[in-house]
Design a protein around this motif. Structure first.
Motif, PDB file in Angstrom:
ATOM      1  N   ARG A   1       0.836  -1.204   0.000  1.00  0.00           N
ATOM      2  CA  ARG A   1       0.000   0.000   0.000  1.00  0.00           C
ATOM      3  C   ARG A   1       0.869   1.253   0.000  1.00  0.00           C
ATOM      4  N   SER A   2       0.385   2.280  -0.697  1.00  0.00           N
ATOM      5  CA  SER A   2       1.111   3.552  -0.753  1.00  0.00           C
ATOM      6  C   SER A   2       0.666   4.456   0.392  1.00  0.00           C
ATOM      7  N   HIS A   3       1.424   5.507   0.615  1.00  0.00           N
ATOM      8  CA  HIS A   3       1.048   6.470   1.653  1.00  0.00           C
ATOM      9  C   HIS A   3      -0.277   7.143   1.306  1.00  0.00           C
ATOM     10  N   VAL A   4      -0.573   7.291   0.018  1.00  0.00           N
ATOM     11  CA  VAL A   4      -1.848   7.891  -0.390  1.00  0.00           C
ATOM     12  C   VAL A   4      -3.003   6.982   0.003  1.00  0.00           C
ATOM     13  N   TRP A   5      -2.834   5.672  -0.235  1.00  0.00           N
ATOM     14  CA  TRP A   5      -3.878   4.730   0.159  1.00  0.00           C
ATOM     15  C   TRP A   5      -4.119   4.810   1.654  1.00  0.00           C
ATOM     16  N   PHE A   6      -3.050   4.827   2.451  1.00  0.00           N
ATOM     17  CA  PHE A   6      -3.203   4.904   3.907  1.00  0.00           C
ATOM     18  C   PHE A   6      -3.838   6.221   4.338  1.00  0.00           C
ATOM     19  N   ARG A   7      -3.601   7.299   3.605  1.00  0.00           N
ATOM     20  CA  ARG A   7      -4.252   8.575   3.936  1.00  0.00           C
ATOM     21  C   ARG A   7      -5.773   8.454   3.780  1.00  0.00           C
ATOM     22  N   TRP A   8      -6.221   7.783   2.724  1.00  0.00           N
ATOM     23  CA  TRP A   8      -7.662   7.565   2.534  1.00  0.00           C
ATOM     24  C   TRP A   8      -8.201   6.608   3.582  1.00  0.00           C
ATOM     25  N   PHE A   9      -7.451   5.557   3.859  1.00  0.00           N
ATOM     26  CA  PHE A   9      -7.847   4.582   4.880  1.00  0.00           C
ATOM     27  C   PHE A   9      -8.012   5.269   6.238  1.00  0.00           C
ATOM     28  N   ASN A  10      -7.190   6.263   6.488  1.00  0.00           N
ATOM     29  CA  ASN A  10      -7.209   7.017   7.742  1.00  0.00           C
ATOM     30  C   ASN A  10      -8.499   7.812   7.928  1.00  0.00           C
ATOM     31  N   GLU A  11      -9.230   8.094   6.872  1.00  0.00           N
ATOM     32  CA  GLU A  11     -10.457   8.891   6.970  1.00  0.00           C
ATOM     33  C   GLU A  11     -11.682   8.063   7.362  1.00  0.00           C
ATOM     34  N   ILE A  12     -11.610   6.762   7.207  1.00  0.00           N
ATOM     35  CA  ILE A  12     -12.770   5.898   7.451  1.00  0.00           C
ATOM     36  C   ILE A  12     -13.331   6.031   8.867  1.00  0.00           C
ATOM     37  N   PRO A  13     -12.491   6.016   9.923  1.00  0.00           N
ATOM     38  CA  PRO A  13     -13.092   6.101  11.262  1.00  0.00           C
ATOM     39  C   PRO A  13     -13.815   7.421  11.535  1.00  0.00           C
ATOM     40  N   VAL A  14     -13.451   8.473  10.825  1.00  0.00           N
ATOM     41  CA  VAL A  14     -14.152   9.748  10.994  1.00  0.00           C
ATOM     42  C   VAL A  14     -15.620   9.583  10.620  1.00  0.00           C
ATOM     43  N   PHE A  15     -15.871   8.924   9.510  1.00  0.00           N
ATOM     44  CA  PHE A  15     -17.240   8.722   9.049  1.00  0.00           C
ATOM     45  C   PHE A  15     -18.008   7.750   9.943  1.00  0.00           C
ATOM     46  N   MET A  16     -17.305   6.746  10.464  1.00  0.00           N
ATOM     47  CA  MET A  16     -17.976   5.805  11.356  1.00  0.00           C
ATOM     48  C   MET A  16     -18.349   6.484  12.675  1.00  0.00           C
ATOM     49  N   MET A  17     -17.461   7.317  13.190  1.00  0.00           N
ATOM     50  CA  MET A  17     -17.778   8.035  14.425  1.00  0.00           C
ATOM     51  C   MET A  17     -18.929   9.016  14.205  1.00  0.00           C
ATOM     52  N   LEU A  18     -18.901   9.711  13.086  1.00  0.00           N
ATOM     53  CA  LEU A  18     -19.970  10.641  12.750  1.00  0.00           C
ATOM     54  C   LEU A  18     -21.312   9.906  12.676  1.00  0.00           C
ATOM     55  N   ALA A  19     -21.320   8.758  12.014  1.00  0.00           N
ATOM     56  CA  ALA A  19     -22.558   7.975  11.891  1.00  0.00           C
ATOM     57  C   ALA A  19     -23.060   7.537  13.264  1.00  0.00           C
ATOM     58  N   ALA A  20     -22.169   7.040  14.113  1.00  0.00           N
ATOM     59  CA  ALA A  20     -22.584   6.572  15.440  1.00  0.00           C
ATOM     60  C   ALA A  20     -23.135   7.718  16.285  1.00  0.00           C
ATOM     61  N   VAL A  21     -22.457   8.848  16.278  1.00  0.00           N
ATOM     62  CA  VAL A  21     -22.915   9.988  17.083  1.00  0.00           C
ATOM     63  C   VAL A  21     -24.266  10.488  16.581  1.00  0.00           C
ATOM     64  N   LEU A  22     -24.416  10.605  15.269  1.00  0.00           N
ATOM     65  CA  LEU A  22     -25.701  11.067  14.732  1.00  0.00           C
ATOM     66  C   LEU A  22     -26.831  10.097  15.064  1.00  0.00           C
ATOM     67  N   LEU A  23     -26.552   8.812  14.983  1.00  0.00           N
ATOM     68  CA  LEU A  23     -27.588   7.826  15.305  1.00  0.00           C
ATOM     69  C   LEU A  23     -28.002   7.909  16.773  1.00  0.00           C
ATOM     70  N   VAL A  24     -27.045   8.091  17.666  1.00  0.00           N
ATOM     71  CA  VAL A  24     -27.345   8.132  19.098  1.00  0.00           C
ATOM     72  C   VAL A  24     -28.041   9.435  19.488  1.00  0.00           C
ATOM     73  N   VAL A  25     -27.578  10.541  18.934  1.00  0.00           N
ATOM     74  CA  VAL A  25     -28.118  11.852  19.354  1.00  0.00           C
ATOM     75  C   VAL A  25     -29.433  12.154  18.633  1.00  0.00           C
ATOM     76  N   VAL A  26     -29.473  11.982  17.338  1.00  0.00           N
ATOM     77  CA  VAL A  26     -30.651  12.370  16.545  1.00  0.00           C
ATOM     78  C   VAL A  26     -31.726  11.277  16.577  1.00  0.00           C
ATOM     79  N   LYS A  27     -31.318  10.016  16.654  1.00  0.00           N
ATOM     80  CA  LYS A  27     -32.244   8.875  16.629  1.00  0.00           C
ATOM     81  C   LYS A  27     -33.237   9.027  15.460  1.00  0.00           C
ATOM     82  N   PRO A  28     -32.699   8.995  14.212  1.00  0.00           N
ATOM     83  CA  PRO A  28     -33.532   9.287  13.050  1.00  0.00           C
ATOM     84  C   PRO A  28     -34.642   8.270  12.761  1.00  0.00           C
ATOM     85  N   PHE A  29     -34.544   7.096  13.324  1.00  0.00           N
ATOM     86  CA  PHE A  29     -35.589   6.074  13.112  1.00  0.00           C
ATOM     87  C   PHE A  29     -35.589   5.090  14.259  1.00  0.00           C
TER      88      PHE A  29
END
Length: 140
Positions: free
Chosen positions: A112-140
């Motif tokens: 893997r290149s450093h560019v690939w790892f930079r993109w891989f590094n962004e994944i937990p940001v989206f997972m944390m955002l999803a979890a927080v929004l689900l817990v706080v907003v409770k959209p369904f």
């Protein structure tokens, strides 16, 4: 219950801190010049220690979350909780993927290149955002 919830939040924040930084070390490892063994060894040591710490933090985070869900019935039978549990499974899978990647890097089998790892590094940001929004907003 509030004590359990407070400690759950602290452990989750700590777990994610590790998941945010560990792939950043992978970026640096992918950029180590050929023959720079001291730098590579230092980064590998940091990555191993951070993975160990992050794993130790993940266990109480998950157990406290399970206690809130099963013990206190928080979110039981609600759609947002099912979605959040799916996000938790994704986070555990990401954590495992980090461990596998570190093993491959240690063995010199990572392509893997450093560019690939930079993109891989962004994944937990989206997972944390999803979890927080689900817990706080409770959209369904």
């Amino acid at each position: 219950m509030l004590w359990v919830k407070a400690f759950h939040i602290v452990f989750i924040a700590s777990w994610f801190a590790g998941l945010f930084y560990l792939p950043r070390i992978f970026v640096n490892l992918a950029m180590v010049p050929e023959g720079s063994t001291a730098e590579r060894d230092r980064l590998l040591l940091m990555a191993r220690k951070l993975l160990r710490f992050t794993t130790m933090i993940a266990v109480p985070a998950v157990l406290l979350g399970a206690w809130l869900w099963l013990g206190y019935g928080i979110g039981r039978g609600q759609g947002w909780m099912h979605a959040k549990l799916f996000v938790v499974l994704l986070v555990v899978g990401y954590h495992h993927a980090c461990a596998v990647l570190l093993r491959k890097i240690e063995q010199g089998r990572s392509t893997r290149s450093h560019v690939w790892f930079r993109w891989f590094n962004e994944i937990p940001v989206f997972m944390m955002l999803a979890a927080v929004l689900l817990v706080v907003v409770k959209p369904f």
